[in-house]
Enzyme design. Sequence first.
Site, PDB file in Angstrom:
ATOM      1  N   CYS A  27      -5.542  -3.207   2.307  1.00 44.31           N
ATOM      2  CA  CYS A  27      -5.354  -3.342   3.756  1.00 44.31           C
ATOM      3  C   CYS A  27      -6.649  -3.486   4.545  1.00 44.31           C
ATOM      4  O   CYS A  27      -7.204  -4.566   4.654  1.00 44.31           O
ATOM      5  CB  CYS A  27      -4.524  -2.175   4.274  1.00 44.31           C
ATOM      6  SG  CYS A  27      -3.707  -2.557   5.855  1.00 44.31           S
ATOM      7  N   GLU A  70       0.831  -1.196   0.000  1.00 48.76           N
ATOM      8  CA  GLU A  70       0.000   0.000   0.000  1.00 48.76           C
ATOM      9  C   GLU A  70       0.875   1.260   0.000  1.00 48.76           C
ATOM     10  O   GLU A  70       1.845   1.356   0.760  1.00 48.76           O
ATOM     11  CB  GLU A  70      -0.877  -0.060   1.257  1.00 48.76           C
ATOM     12  CG  GLU A  70      -1.874   1.059   1.423  1.00 48.76           C
ATOM     13  CD  GLU A  70      -2.718   0.865   2.682  1.00 48.76           C
ATOM     14  OE1 GLU A  70      -3.759   1.524   2.794  1.00 48.76           O
ATOM     15  OE2 GLU A  70      -2.331   0.043   3.548  1.00 48.76           O
ATOM     16  N   LYS A 108      -9.241   2.575  -2.154  1.00 50.05           N
ATOM     17  CA  LYS A 108      -9.528   1.871  -0.902  1.00 50.05           C
ATOM     18  C   LYS A 108     -10.933   2.221  -0.432  1.00 50.05           C
ATOM     19  O   LYS A 108     -11.353   3.378  -0.486  1.00 50.05           O
ATOM     20  CB  LYS A 108      -8.486   2.265   0.147  1.00 50.05           C
ATOM     21  CG  LYS A 108      -8.513   1.459   1.429  1.00 50.05           C
ATOM     22  CD  LYS A 108      -7.299   1.829   2.292  1.00 50.05           C
ATOM     23  CE  LYS A 108      -7.208   1.024   3.561  1.00 50.05           C
ATOM     24  NZ  LYS A 108      -5.979   1.348   4.336  1.00 50.05           N
TER      25      LYS A 108
END
Length: 652
Positions: free
Chosen positions: A175, A46, A115
Amino acid sequence: MVHGFLRTACATPHVTVADCSANAESIIQNAKEAAAEGAEVIAFPELCITGYTCSDLFLQQPLQAAAARALEEIAERTAETGSLIIVGLPVSDGRALYNAAAALHKGRILAIVPKSFMPNYAEFYERRHFKPFDAGKNPARTLYLSEKNPEVPFGTDILITSTRDRNVKVAIELCEDLWVPLSPSTKAALSGATVIVNLSASNEIIGKASYRRTLVSAQSAKTVTAYLYANAGNGESTTDVVFSGHSLIAENGTLLAESELFSGKTIFADTDIERIVHERTRTTTFSDCADHSEIFREIPADFTNGGYDSASLILQRKIERTPFVPSGEKERAERCRAVIELQAQGLAKRLRHTNAKTAVIGLSGGLDSTLALLVTARAFDLCGAERRRIISVTMPCFGTTNRTYKNACALASKTGTELREVRIADSVTQHFKDIGHDINVHDVTYENCQARERTQVLMDIANETGGLVIGTGDLSEQALGWATYNGDHMSMYGVNGSIPKTLVRYLVGWFADDAKARGDTDTAEILLDILDTPVSPELLPPNGTEIAQKTEEVVGPYELHDFFLYNVLRFGFSPRKIFFLARAAFSDRDGKEIKKWLVSFYRRFFAQQFKRSCMPDGAKVGSVNLSPRGDWRMPSDASGAVWIKEAEGIEC
C-alpha cells in the site's frame, strides 16, 4: 508461460473482521478459482487474513496466533494449484509487530515481506500497531513463524524467481510503499524484479480512484514492470471509512485490467514479461540506474506453468489490430490532430530554413499524396505563406484512371494550390525506345520508368521555382520496399516518412471530418472518395475504367504488415510470437494467410534496407520509425535467414 506471457490475478476476498478462519476459507476459494483460470501469480489485499480494520485487536496475541495458523492452512490447501499466492497478515518477530505479505507456493511459505512505510496521517494510524521496516537497519534474516516454518526468509530484499523463466522475478510492497517518493518497488525493479505485487487497503473517497489509477500506471512505467495492485473491499469495517476493492494491473504504463468499484470480482491480465525485458534492454538509461542497485535474495519457485499451451491459450489482454491507431474515437481524433501538427511543424521549419519559395508535390489522387498536400497546406499556413505557392503536379500516364485524376485536380483546386498537369506518356515511351525496352512488356522496367520520370519532373519544377519536392511515401512502404529506388523513394523532405498506411487513412479521414464540420462539403466528399479508392501506384494500364494494379493484392494487407512492423521494431519479438499475437488480434483471418504475409514481410524487410539507408529527411512522429539517422540502423546486406526460417517453420 507462453511466448513470455505471465497470467496474473488480483482477488478481493470477502473478509470478516478478526475472523481468520472465515477469511482463510474465502482466500482459499478465490485462489483456487483464479488458479483454475490459469493464474500463475495471485495477489490478495493487505492484512486480508485478519482484515485491515482490526485496529487495536492487532495487538491481541490470539489474533496474531490465529493469523499464523490461517496462513499455514492457506498454504497447505492451495498447494495443488501451483500458483504463487501472496496474502497479507500481521507477523511478530518477538520485538515488534509488522504489517506483512507472505508468498506461498505448493504448500510452502517462501518468504514474508514487511511494509516499509506506515501512514500515520488523516484516517490512517498504522504506527499505533505496526513498526515500519527499515532495510538499512535490518540485515537479511529469517523469521520464526511456527515449528512447521521456523526459518522463513524475512525482509524487503526478496525476489521470488521462476525456475522456468528467470526473467520472471516477483517483488512485493504494501500500500503506502507505492505512495512515497522512493518506493521499495523502485529498488526492487533496479535489482531485477519484473513483477511488482502491491497488497493494499486503500479506502475509497471521491477522486481517489482516478489518482490511484494514475499512480499504479506511472509506477509500472517508471520501473518498467508488471504492477499488480490488490485492494481491500467487501467486509472491512465501515466504522470510519469504506473500501471499494479497486484493484488494478498495469504493464509499463498501460492499464491492462481494472475492477469496478465495490464489485468484489477477481481481475486477470496476461502480462508480457518478454516485452518488459526488451524495453529495459532498449532503454539504456534503465540499466544506467540499475548500476546502483542493491543485492536481493532470490528464492526459486516453479510457478510459471498455467497449464495451457500456445494453441489453447486465450489471452487475458486486448491485442490491438491497429497498434498505430487508437481504438477509441476521441483518443483517435486527438492522435490525428497531434500527428498532423507534428508533420506540419516539421515541414514549416524546413521551409523557413531553406527559404523555399515553393513546395512541389506529385498529386496522384491517392491517400499518401493527399495527406502530403493537406499537411503542406497546413505548414504554409503556419509560415504565413500563400497556398498558391504550393505546386500540385498531376502526371497522368498509362495506368491513370479518370477517378484518381479528377480527385487530384479537384483537391488541388479546393486547397488553393497551383495545379500543373504534365502528361508523361510520351516521355516514358521515348525512354523505352532509348533503352530498347518493349512497351508491351509490363515488367518492373515498365513500372519504374514512370515513377522515375515523375520524380524528374518534380525535381526540375522545384529547381525552376526555387522550391522543395515534398515526399509522399509512408512508413509501411519503406518497410516493404514498395517504392521505386530514386523514383517515388526520393524527395527533398518526406512528410509521411514515419506515418504507417493504416494511420494515413485515419489522418485523411480526420481532414474529411474537419472539412465537413466547417461546412466544406465539397472537400469532404473528395476526401471520402479518395478514402474509398483502392490503394494503387497506377503504373499498369487499367481494366477499362477500373484500377488494375491493387497494391494489397501484391504485397498483402497493410493492416497485417503494419501489425508486423510495429511488433518487430518496437519490441523485437520473434516471428512465432508475432504470429501468435496476430492470431489473437485477427481472429477473422486464416492462420495460413497470416503466416504467408509474415514470411513475405520478413523477406521484403531484409531485402529492401538499401532504400531506407538513403531515405530523405522527415520528422519522427510516433514510437516506430525507420530513419537511418535515428531509430533504425541496419546493414543493407544483413541476412534475414534466422527470421525467415522461423516464420516458415510456424505450424498453422
